[in-house]
Motif scaffolding. Structure first.
Motif, PDB file in Angstrom:
ATOM      1  N   GLN A 189       0.791  -1.221   0.000  1.00  0.00           N
ATOM      2  CA  GLN A 189       0.000   0.000   0.000  1.00  0.00           C
ATOM      3  C   GLN A 189       0.830   1.281   0.000  1.00  0.00           C
ATOM      4  O   GLN A 189       0.262   2.347  -0.200  1.00  0.00           O
ATOM      5  N   HIS A 190       2.115   1.179   0.231  1.00  0.00           N
ATOM      6  CA  HIS A 190       2.983   2.356   0.225  1.00  0.00           C
ATOM      7  C   HIS A 190       4.334   1.981  -0.368  1.00  0.00           C
ATOM      8  O   HIS A 190       4.855   0.891  -0.096  1.00  0.00           O
ATOM      9  N   LYS A 191       4.893   2.881  -1.121  1.00  0.00           N
ATOM     10  CA  LYS A 191       6.204   2.654  -1.733  1.00  0.00           C
ATOM     11  C   LYS A 191       7.261   2.396  -0.653  1.00  0.00           C
ATOM     12  O   LYS A 191       8.152   1.573  -0.823  1.00  0.00           O
ATOM     13  N   LYS A 192       7.131   3.102   0.481  1.00  0.00           N
ATOM     14  CA  LYS A 192       8.093   2.933   1.580  1.00  0.00           C
ATOM     15  C   LYS A 192       8.085   1.518   2.145  1.00  0.00           C
ATOM     16  O   LYS A 192       9.093   1.056   2.661  1.00  0.00           O
ATOM     17  N   LEU A 193       6.942   0.843   2.061  1.00  0.00           N
ATOM     18  CA  LEU A 193       6.867  -0.532   2.555  1.00  0.00           C
ATOM     19  C   LEU A 193       7.530  -1.525   1.601  1.00  0.00           C
ATOM     20  O   LEU A 193       7.949  -2.600   2.015  1.00  0.00           O
ATOM     21  N   LEU A 194       7.624  -1.176   0.330  1.00  0.00           N
ATOM     22  CA  LEU A 194       8.275  -2.052  -0.646  1.00  0.00           C
ATOM     23  C   LEU A 194       9.798  -1.873  -0.662  1.00  0.00           C
ATOM     24  O   LEU A 194      10.527  -2.786  -1.025  1.00  0.00           O
ATOM     25  N   ALA A 195      10.277  -0.691  -0.280  1.00  0.00           N
ATOM     26  CA  ALA A 195      11.706  -0.367  -0.376  1.00  0.00           C
ATOM     27  C   ALA A 195      12.616  -1.368   0.332  1.00  0.00           C
ATOM     28  O   ALA A 195      13.604  -1.824  -0.253  1.00  0.00           O
ATOM     29  N   PRO A 196      12.339  -1.780   1.587  1.00  0.00           N
ATOM     30  CA  PRO A 196      13.239  -2.738   2.241  1.00  0.00           C
ATOM     31  C   PRO A 196      13.312  -4.083   1.503  1.00  0.00           C
ATOM     32  O   PRO A 196      14.375  -4.702   1.443  1.00  0.00           O
ATOM     33  N   THR A 197      12.204  -4.512   0.949  1.00  0.00           N
ATOM     34  CA  THR A 197      12.198  -5.770   0.205  1.00  0.00           C
ATOM     35  C   THR A 197      13.063  -5.652  -1.037  1.00  0.00           C
ATOM     36  O   THR A 197      13.867  -6.539  -1.346  1.00  0.00           O
ATOM     37  N   LEU A 198      12.913  -4.566  -1.754  1.00  0.00           N
ATOM     38  CA  LEU A 198      13.684  -4.363  -2.982  1.00  0.00           C
ATOM     39  C   LEU A 198      15.180  -4.282  -2.683  1.00  0.00           C
ATOM     40  O   LEU A 198      15.997  -4.838  -3.415  1.00  0.00           O
ATOM     41  N   LYS A 199      15.545  -3.618  -1.600  1.00  0.00           N
ATOM     42  CA  LYS A 199      16.955  -3.473  -1.232  1.00  0.00           C
ATOM     43  C   LYS A 199      17.607  -4.801  -0.851  1.00  0.00           C
ATOM     44  O   LYS A 199      18.818  -4.922  -0.858  1.00  0.00           O
ATOM     45  N   LYS A 200      16.795  -5.771  -0.545  1.00  0.00           N
ATOM     46  CA  LYS A 200      17.283  -7.083  -0.134  1.00  0.00           C
ATOM     47  C   LYS A 200      18.005  -7.806  -1.279  1.00  0.00           C
ATOM     48  O   LYS A 200      18.827  -8.681  -1.051  1.00  0.00           O
TER      49      LYS A 200
END
Length: 171
Positions: free
Chosen positions: A31-42
């Motif tokens: 629901q928020h781009k900020k919530l996806l960022a940690p996953t992508l950085k993984k």
């Protein structure tokens, strides 16, 4: 199956993500781009290019997954997401799952099952949503899903595995 696209709703940093990376492509939805960022950085930059991040808003749209393709997905996974959603919104997602999955496609999701005493206590304390497993199963059957497996564990550890009728095939 690496030949089938998959979707994870609310991926976070849980270890199950590594088990789902063979799905190609892998859509990450929250629901928020900020919530996806940690996953992508993984993941390293090369693999990140294969990921398909999407931001959804279930408060604005009747079909929260409207921007994703129909009849595309072999697997949809939502863990610890519906546990905090009211039944009306869960029902909208489940109807959307039916349109997004290929025939034979599978979805697996957790929810707070208030048919269980611990789930009812969790719902009554307003920590998680009040959701009856019986109600969700009735809705799934109305939509056209087959309930493959129902797990009723302790507390919030309840999940359903559902399948869209048909035989799954890769393009």
């Amino acid at each position: 199956d690496w030949r089938l696209p998959g979707m994870i709703i609310r991926p976070g940093l849980d270890s199950f993500i590594e088990d789902l990376v063979p799905l190609d492509p892998l859509y990450l939805v929250d629901q928020h781009k900020k919530l996806l960022a940690p996953t992508l950085k993984k993941f390293n930059l090369m693999y990140r290019k294969r990921l398909r991040p999407y931001v959804i808003d279930d408060s604005k749209f009747e079909n929260p997954l409207w921007q994703l393709p129909h009849n595309q997905f072999g697997f949809i996974f939502a863990w610890n997401f519906f546990n905090y959603k009211p039944i009306g919104i869960i029902e909208r997602y489940l109807a959307d799952f039916y349109h997004k999955l290929r025939p034979g496609g599978v979805a697996m999701f957790s929810f707070n099952d208030c048919d269980d005493a611990q789930g009812a206590r969790t719902g009554e304390s307003n920590f998680m949503s009040w959701t009856r497993g019986k109600t969700i199963i009735q809705q799934l059957e109305r939509i056209g899903f087959d309930v493959v497996y129902r797990h009723r564990g302790q507390g919030d550890v309840a999940w359903l595995e559902i399948q869209k009728p048909g035989r799954i095939e890769s393009l």
